[in-house]
Design a protein around this motif. Structure first.
Motif, PDB file in Angstrom:
ATOM      1  N   ARG A  18      -4.568  -6.038  -7.152  1.00  0.00           N
ATOM      2  CA  ARG A  18      -4.001  -5.380  -5.975  1.00  0.00           C
ATOM      3  C   ARG A  18      -4.721  -4.061  -5.693  1.00  0.00           C
ATOM      4  O   ARG A  18      -4.911  -3.668  -4.555  1.00  0.00           O
ATOM      5  CB  ARG A  18      -2.515  -5.129  -6.260  1.00  0.00           C
ATOM      6  CG  ARG A  18      -1.571  -5.246  -5.091  1.00  0.00           C
ATOM      7  CD  ARG A  18      -1.604  -6.560  -4.416  1.00  0.00           C
ATOM      8  NE  ARG A  18      -1.228  -6.403  -3.010  1.00  0.00           N
ATOM      9  CZ  ARG A  18      -0.231  -7.045  -2.430  1.00  0.00           C
ATOM     10  NH1 ARG A  18       0.491  -7.920  -3.095  1.00  0.00           N
ATOM     11  NH2 ARG A  18       0.044  -6.852  -1.160  1.00  0.00           N
ATOM     12  N   TRP A  19      -5.101  -3.381  -6.769  1.00  0.00           N
ATOM     13  CA  TRP A  19      -5.835  -2.115  -6.596  1.00  0.00           C
ATOM     14  C   TRP A  19      -7.180  -2.380  -5.923  1.00  0.00           C
ATOM     15  O   TRP A  19      -7.579  -1.670  -5.008  1.00  0.00           O
ATOM     16  CB  TRP A  19      -6.023  -1.426  -7.956  1.00  0.00           C
ATOM     17  CG  TRP A  19      -6.524  -0.015  -7.829  1.00  0.00           C
ATOM     18  CD1 TRP A  19      -5.781   1.089  -7.516  1.00  0.00           C
ATOM     19  CD2 TRP A  19      -7.869   0.446  -7.988  1.00  0.00           C
ATOM     20  NE1 TRP A  19      -6.583   2.209  -7.476  1.00  0.00           N
ATOM     21  CE2 TRP A  19      -7.872   1.845  -7.760  1.00  0.00           C
ATOM     22  CE3 TRP A  19      -9.078  -0.179  -8.296  1.00  0.00           C
ATOM     23  CZ2 TRP A  19      -9.016   2.631  -7.839  1.00  0.00           C
ATOM     24  CZ3 TRP A  19     -10.233   0.599  -8.374  1.00  0.00           C
ATOM     25  CH2 TRP A  19     -10.198   1.987  -8.143  1.00  0.00           C
ATOM     26  N   ASP A  20      -7.865  -3.448  -6.372  1.00  0.00           N
ATOM     27  CA  ASP A  20      -9.156  -3.805  -5.745  1.00  0.00           C
ATOM     28  C   ASP A  20      -8.971  -4.150  -4.263  1.00  0.00           C
ATOM     29  O   ASP A  20      -9.764  -3.732  -3.423  1.00  0.00           O
ATOM     30  CB  ASP A  20      -9.795  -5.004  -6.467  1.00  0.00           C
ATOM     31  CG  ASP A  20     -10.425  -4.576  -7.780  1.00  0.00           C
ATOM     32  OD1 ASP A  20     -10.780  -3.385  -7.915  1.00  0.00           O
ATOM     33  OD2 ASP A  20     -10.551  -5.435  -8.676  1.00  0.00           O
ATOM     34  N   GLN A  21      -7.917  -4.923  -3.957  1.00  0.00           N
ATOM     35  CA  GLN A  21      -7.656  -5.293  -2.551  1.00  0.00           C
ATOM     36  C   GLN A  21      -7.399  -4.045  -1.695  1.00  0.00           C
ATOM     37  O   GLN A  21      -7.857  -3.941  -0.563  1.00  0.00           O
ATOM     38  CB  GLN A  21      -6.411  -6.178  -2.443  1.00  0.00           C
ATOM     39  CG  GLN A  21      -6.625  -7.615  -2.865  1.00  0.00           C
ATOM     40  CD  GLN A  21      -5.273  -8.350  -2.944  1.00  0.00           C
ATOM     41  OE1 GLN A  21      -4.312  -8.027  -2.251  1.00  0.00           O
ATOM     42  NE2 GLN A  21      -5.208  -9.339  -3.820  1.00  0.00           N
ATOM     43  N   ILE A  26      -9.257  -0.079   2.335  1.00  0.00           N
ATOM     44  CA  ILE A  26      -9.634   1.295   2.705  1.00  0.00           C
ATOM     45  C   ILE A  26     -11.105   1.313   3.137  1.00  0.00           C
ATOM     46  O   ILE A  26     -11.448   1.860   4.188  1.00  0.00           O
ATOM     47  CB  ILE A  26      -9.420   2.272   1.523  1.00  0.00           C
ATOM     48  CG1 ILE A  26      -7.934   2.360   1.161  1.00  0.00           C
ATOM     49  CG2 ILE A  26      -9.977   3.653   1.855  1.00  0.00           C
ATOM     50  CD1 ILE A  26      -7.648   3.098  -0.148  1.00  0.00           C
ATOM     51  N   ALA A  27     -11.961   0.671   2.331  1.00  0.00           N
ATOM     52  CA  ALA A  27     -13.402   0.685   2.616  1.00  0.00           C
ATOM     53  C   ALA A  27     -13.702   0.054   3.976  1.00  0.00           C
ATOM     54  O   ALA A  27     -14.585   0.507   4.708  1.00  0.00           O
ATOM     55  CB  ALA A  27     -14.157  -0.025   1.506  1.00  0.00           C
ATOM     56  N   THR A 248       6.170   9.815   9.766  1.00  0.00           N
ATOM     57  CA  THR A 248       6.613   9.478   8.414  1.00  0.00           C
ATOM     58  C   THR A 248       6.089   8.079   8.096  1.00  0.00           C
ATOM     59  O   THR A 248       6.220   7.169   8.928  1.00  0.00           O
ATOM     60  CB  THR A 248       8.152   9.514   8.349  1.00  0.00           C
ATOM     61  OG1 THR A 248       8.605  10.776   8.840  1.00  0.00           O
ATOM     62  CG2 THR A 248       8.655   9.321   6.911  1.00  0.00           C
ATOM     63  N   GLY A 249       5.492   7.913   6.922  1.00  0.00           N
ATOM     64  CA  GLY A 249       4.863   6.643   6.574  1.00  0.00           C
ATOM     65  C   GLY A 249       5.765   5.753   5.731  1.00  0.00           C
ATOM     66  O   GLY A 249       6.733   6.215   5.124  1.00  0.00           O
ATOM     67  N   SER A 250       5.425   4.465   5.700  1.00  0.00           N
ATOM     68  CA  SER A 250       6.215   3.502   4.928  1.00  0.00           C
ATOM     69  C   SER A 250       5.481   3.132   3.643  1.00  0.00           C
ATOM     70  O   SER A 250       4.295   3.406   3.489  1.00  0.00           O
ATOM     71  CB  SER A 250       6.468   2.253   5.764  1.00  0.00           C
ATOM     72  OG  SER A 250       5.234   1.648   6.066  1.00  0.00           O
ATOM     73  N   ALA A 251       6.195   2.484   2.728  1.00  0.00           N
ATOM     74  CA  ALA A 251       5.575   2.050   1.473  1.00  0.00           C
ATOM     75  C   ALA A 251       6.398   0.939   0.840  1.00  0.00           C
ATOM     76  O   ALA A 251       7.612   0.849   1.050  1.00  0.00           O
ATOM     77  CB  ALA A 251       5.470   3.224   0.498  1.00  0.00           C
ATOM     78  N   VAL A 252       5.691   0.086   0.076  1.00  0.00           N
ATOM     79  CA  VAL A 252       6.337  -0.963  -0.709  1.00  0.00           C
ATOM     80  C   VAL A 252       5.765  -0.859  -2.124  1.00  0.00           C
ATOM     81  O   VAL A 252       4.543  -0.819  -2.295  1.00  0.00           O
ATOM     82  CB  VAL A 252       6.024  -2.363  -0.115  1.00  0.00           C
ATOM     83  CG1 VAL A 252       6.617  -3.458  -0.986  1.00  0.00           C
ATOM     84  CG2 VAL A 252       6.530  -2.465   1.320  1.00  0.00           C
ATOM     85  N   TYR A 253       6.633  -0.794  -3.126  1.00  0.00           N
ATOM     86  CA  TYR A 253       6.156  -0.709  -4.512  1.00  0.00           C
ATOM     87  C   TYR A 253       5.266  -1.904  -4.841  1.00  0.00           C
ATOM     88  O   TYR A 253       5.607  -3.052  -4.526  1.00  0.00           O
ATOM     89  CB  TYR A 253       7.333  -0.703  -5.491  1.00  0.00           C
ATOM     90  CG  TYR A 253       8.058   0.624  -5.554  1.00  0.00           C
ATOM     91  CD1 TYR A 253       7.484   1.719  -6.186  1.00  0.00           C
ATOM     92  CD2 TYR A 253       9.317   0.771  -4.982  1.00  0.00           C
ATOM     93  CE1 TYR A 253       8.143   2.940  -6.249  1.00  0.00           C
ATOM     94  CE2 TYR A 253       9.989   1.995  -5.040  1.00  0.00           C
ATOM     95  CZ  TYR A 253       9.395   3.078  -5.681  1.00  0.00           C
ATOM     96  OH  TYR A 253      10.043   4.276  -5.739  1.00  0.00           O
ATOM     97  N   GLY A 254       4.126  -1.629  -5.453  1.00  0.00           N
ATOM     98  CA  GLY A 254       3.227  -2.705  -5.901  1.00  0.00           C
ATOM     99  C   GLY A 254       2.276  -3.196  -4.837  1.00  0.00           C
ATOM    100  O   GLY A 254       1.417  -4.027  -5.117  1.00  0.00           O
ATOM    101  N   ALA A 255       2.433  -2.744  -3.596  1.00  0.00           N
ATOM    102  CA  ALA A 255       1.576  -3.205  -2.494  1.00  0.00           C
ATOM    103  C   ALA A 255       1.095  -2.009  -1.673  1.00  0.00           C
ATOM    104  O   ALA A 255       1.522  -1.803  -0.543  1.00  0.00           O
ATOM    105  CB  ALA A 255       2.343  -4.184  -1.611  1.00  0.00           C
ATOM    106  N   PRO A 256       0.213  -1.197  -2.249  1.00  0.00           N
ATOM    107  CA  PRO A 256      -0.245  -0.013  -1.508  1.00  0.00           C
ATOM    108  C   PRO A 256      -1.026  -0.413  -0.273  1.00  0.00           C
ATOM    109  O   PRO A 256      -1.623  -1.494  -0.234  1.00  0.00           O
ATOM    110  CB  PRO A 256      -1.154   0.701  -2.515  1.00  0.00           C
ATOM    111  CG  PRO A 256      -1.643  -0.373  -3.412  1.00  0.00           C
ATOM    112  CD  PRO A 256      -0.515  -1.364  -3.510  1.00  0.00           C
TER     113      PRO A 256
END
Ligand SMILES: [Fe+2]
Ligand SMILES: [Fe+2]
Length: 276
Positions: A18-21, A26-27, A248-256
């Motif tokens: 998930r970090w690589d994705q 971002i890239a 204000t931004g949103s977020a989901v744990y485990g899915a940056p």
């Protein structure tokens, strides 16, 4: 200049794939800088996460810290570690520890951690008590009757530092981007499309930072102030004044993810593709 705005990535919850994705996403946006509005990880590895993210991208990484970034440690120790890391890593810029950054002619970036400071809503009657009280040394080490004063102090400290930074923004500024973790106004504190109630507001709004921003914007009507923040994990846009807007931004744990791309040119700032 294109800035990838990220909030609440909580990288300690993220698998290597998930970090690589996330990095690939971002890239793909070809940013000239990254800007993270807190809750990057937790106190025992926030520094590592910042270093490895900075090393993956050859662009500056601007950031503030969120409440989770102090978990398993103390506020002072975490800030000290992150300040030290920023000193030996050129790309890392901890905005809480530095003055205004010129992004383009007339456009400046400032940042401050902020804290849910028990000055909005009703702390005394609230049934909410965050994990912060169990997981951050500063709260763990004091009795619960002193928590409210501690929250208020943290908000006041953030507001005082922000005041100094705003006053240091050159007079030619027409646009100021303010990065902070905690929404500074109740109107900017979203949960599923609604703003927060009196139970959550003490922990989800940094009232002192809000008052500092409002006072500044009333004084500097020639200047547009755009605030970006996270913390509630739900997104929204609030217009407090003609020259004061909070995203204000949103977020989901485990899915940056990437919340939006901020496009900056001389005297212009535009947040492209923010959801609302
Ligand atoms: Fe968060
Ligand atoms: Fe948070």
């Amino acid at each position: 200049m294109r800035i990838a705005w990220i909030t609440d990535p909580h990288l300690n919850h993220v698998s290597p794939d998930r970090w690589d994705q996330w990095c690939d996403r971002i890239a793909s946006m070809q940013p000239d800088a990254l800007l993270i509005t807190g809750d990057i990880s937790e106190g025992d590895d926030v520094e590592l996460q910042l270093r490895r993210t900075a090393e993956r991208f050859a662009v500056p990484l601007y950031f503030v810290l969120g409440n989770h970034d102090f978990y398993q440690s103390s506020i002072a120790q975490t800030r000290q570690n992150v300040i030290a890391a920023s000193r030996d890593h050129n790309a890392l810029n901890y905005l809480t520890d530095r003055g205004p950054v010129a992004l383009a002619d007339g456009v400046y970036l400032v940042g401050e951690d902020g804290w849910g400071d028990a000055t909005v809503g009703n702390y005394d009657e609230s049934f909410i008590r965050l994990n912060d009280f169990k997981l951050i040394d500063d709260f763990r080490e004091i009795s619960d009757d002193r928590w409210k004063a501690k929250l208020q102090q943290l908000g006041a400290d953030s507001a005082a530092r922000l005041q100094v930074k705003l006053n240091a923004v050159p007079r030619n500024a027409t646009q100021i981007l303010v990065a902070t973790h905690v929404p500074p106004f109740r109107e900017s504190c979203w949960y599923e499309g609604k703003t927060t109630d009196d139970h959550w507001a003490p922990f989800f709004v940094c009232g002192e930072v809000g008052r500092t921003l409002m006072e500044f914007c009333q004084r500097r009507v020639d200047c547009q102030t755009t605030v970006i923040c996270g913390h509630t994990h739900h997104d929204g846009i609030a217009t407090l004044r003609e020259n004061l807007i909070v995203h204000t931004g949103s977020a989901v744990y485990g899915a940056p993810d990437v919340e939006a791309v901020i496009e900056v040119t001389a005297n212009e700032l535009h947040i492209a593709g923010h959801r609302r």
